[in-house]
Write an enzyme that holds these catalytic residues in place. Structure first.
Site: not given
Length: 239
Positions: A93, A126, A189
């Site tokens: 990320c 997002r 993640h």
């Protein structure tokens, strides 16, 4: 055999359990009788890349990335030399974004490490979702969780995989992550490696072969639980 893992700035770059990736690498080495140690580097520590076999650059917020930006300028040349000499890197990320030339945000432009010819720009909204990839590197799908405002453009570099579910690098191209030499960058993640044992072993295998030669082969492990977790995620989101 022994591997040394360098964890860069875990006090700042450790979102969504990225530290679990270190624990996974350590365990998968130890289960095979491979000695493994992790060195955690804080912001003011000097990093000796020649002593490292695997480097983890984890995820952080834009603010935390700004904090490490100046430090990255100091280590850029040594890090670049490490990568070009086939050093093994897993960047997650925010760490993935820092591999590139820059990350343009609403607060300003974060200068990247320039290890891979790519860049990131702020997008509208997002991209938040579970995510599943099909990668040419592995038989199993790659699964994880993404939550990023940046849109990453990898130019002519090879992506980690094709998106089967989720958004990926930019929400449009249908690809996620990047692979350059022995570097893998990704938005996934979770942490990433416990649910993707083949990816963890890719990192370990490439590190061992660089250090000890191409004849090194990994002893297979019983990954039944990991495969079950992986299959559950795929079954839940792929119809």
């Amino acid at each position: 055999m022994k591997l040394t893992i360098g964890h860069l700035y875990p006090d700042l770059l450790n979102l969504y359990g990225d530290r679990g990736n270190i624990q996974c690498l350590m365990k998968r080495c130890q289960w095979r009788g491979i000695q493994a140690e992790t060195i955690a580097y804080e912001l003011n520590d000097k990093i000796d890349f020649s002593a490292l076999d695997i480097v983890l650059l984890g995820g952080g917020s834009d603010r935390e990335q700004m904090l490490v930006c100046e430090k990255l300028k100091e280590i850029r040349k040594d890090f670049k030399d490490y990568v070009e000499d086939n050093g093994v890197v897993i960047a997650i990320c925010g760490g993935y974004q820092l591999l590139g030339n820059y990350y343009k945000t609403d607060q300003g432009t974060i200068t990247g490490l320039e290890l891979v010819d790519m860049y990131t720009e702020q997008g509208e909204g997002r991209l938040i979702s579970n995510i599943i990839l099909k990668s040419e590197l592995f038989e199993m799908p790659v699964v994880g969780f993404e939550n990023h405002g940046g849109r990453t453009y990898i130019n002519d570099n090879k992506p980690l995989g094709k998106v089967l579910y989720g958004s990926g690098n930019d929400g449009k191209t249908g690809y996620e992550g990047v692979v350059y030499k022995n570097v893998i960058g990704t938005y996934l993640h979770g942490p990433l490696l416990p649910k993707n044992p083949q990816l963890a072993d890719w990192l370990i295998s490439h590190a061992l072969k660089k250090k000890y030669g191409n004849d090194v082969e990994l002893i297979p492990l019983d990954d039944s639980q990991e495969k079950e977790a992986n299959a559950y995620i795929c079954g839940r989101f792929l119809k």
